[in-house]
Scaffold this motif. Structure first.
Motif, short mmCIF file in Angstrom:
data_model
loop_
_atom_site.label_atom_id
_atom_site.label_comp_id
_atom_site.label_asym_id
_atom_site.label_seq_id
_atom_site.Cartn_x
_atom_site.Cartn_y
_atom_site.Cartn_z
N ASN A 281 0.84 -1.20 0.00
CA ASN A 281 0.00 0.00 0.00
C ASN A 281 0.87 1.24 0.00
N GLY A 282 0.23 2.39 -0.07
CA GLY A 282 0.95 3.66 -0.14
C GLY A 282 1.73 4.00 1.11
N GLN A 283 1.48 3.28 2.20
CA GLN A 283 2.26 3.48 3.42
C GLN A 283 3.48 2.55 3.43
N LYS A 284 3.71 1.93 2.26
CA LYS A 284 4.86 1.04 2.05
C LYS A 284 4.84 -0.16 2.98
N LYS A 285 3.65 -0.72 3.13
CA LYS A 285 3.49 -1.94 3.91
C LYS A 285 3.00 -3.04 2.97
#
Length: 115
Positions: free
Chosen positions: A48-52
């Protein structure tokens, strides 16, 4: 020295608005996803955009103890590719979220606010 006091207050208000928009935009990043695969689709990762990493799929044919090293390499490759692919989406999302708050300053990278 700083021009008129109203300008300064206006700028402070814009910074508060920018911070609020950035916080909201960062929270929304969890909804932006990107997938990538390696090994001709045998390993598929979604980030995801939170780099998870939000999901990891591994083809059954790869799950063999003697292929462990290859599997690890393919997982790493897919994760890195997905993280690379999400970067432009994150940048675009943050730019849209802060549009109109500050003047468009060439070279201003709001990605620094993410850390």
């Amino acid at each position: 020295m700083f021009g008129n006091m109203g300008d300064m207050m206006g700028l402070m208000g814009k910074m508060k608005d920018l911070q609020a928009r950035m916080k909201e935009a960062q929270e929304q990043l969890s909804g932006i996803t990107e997938s990538a695969e390696s090994g001709a689709g045998m390993v598929r990762v979604t980030v995801n955009g939170q780099k998870k990493v939000v999901s990891l799929e591994i083809d059954n044919d790869l799950i063999k103890p003697d292929d462990k090293e290859m599997l690890q390499d393919l997982v790493v490759a897919a994760v890195n590719k997905a993280l690379e692919n999400i970067e432009p989406k994150v940048k675009e999302h943050l730019q849209k979220a802060t549009e109109g708050v500050l003047p468009n300053i060439p070279g201003l990278d709001l990605g620094g606010f993410m850390k």
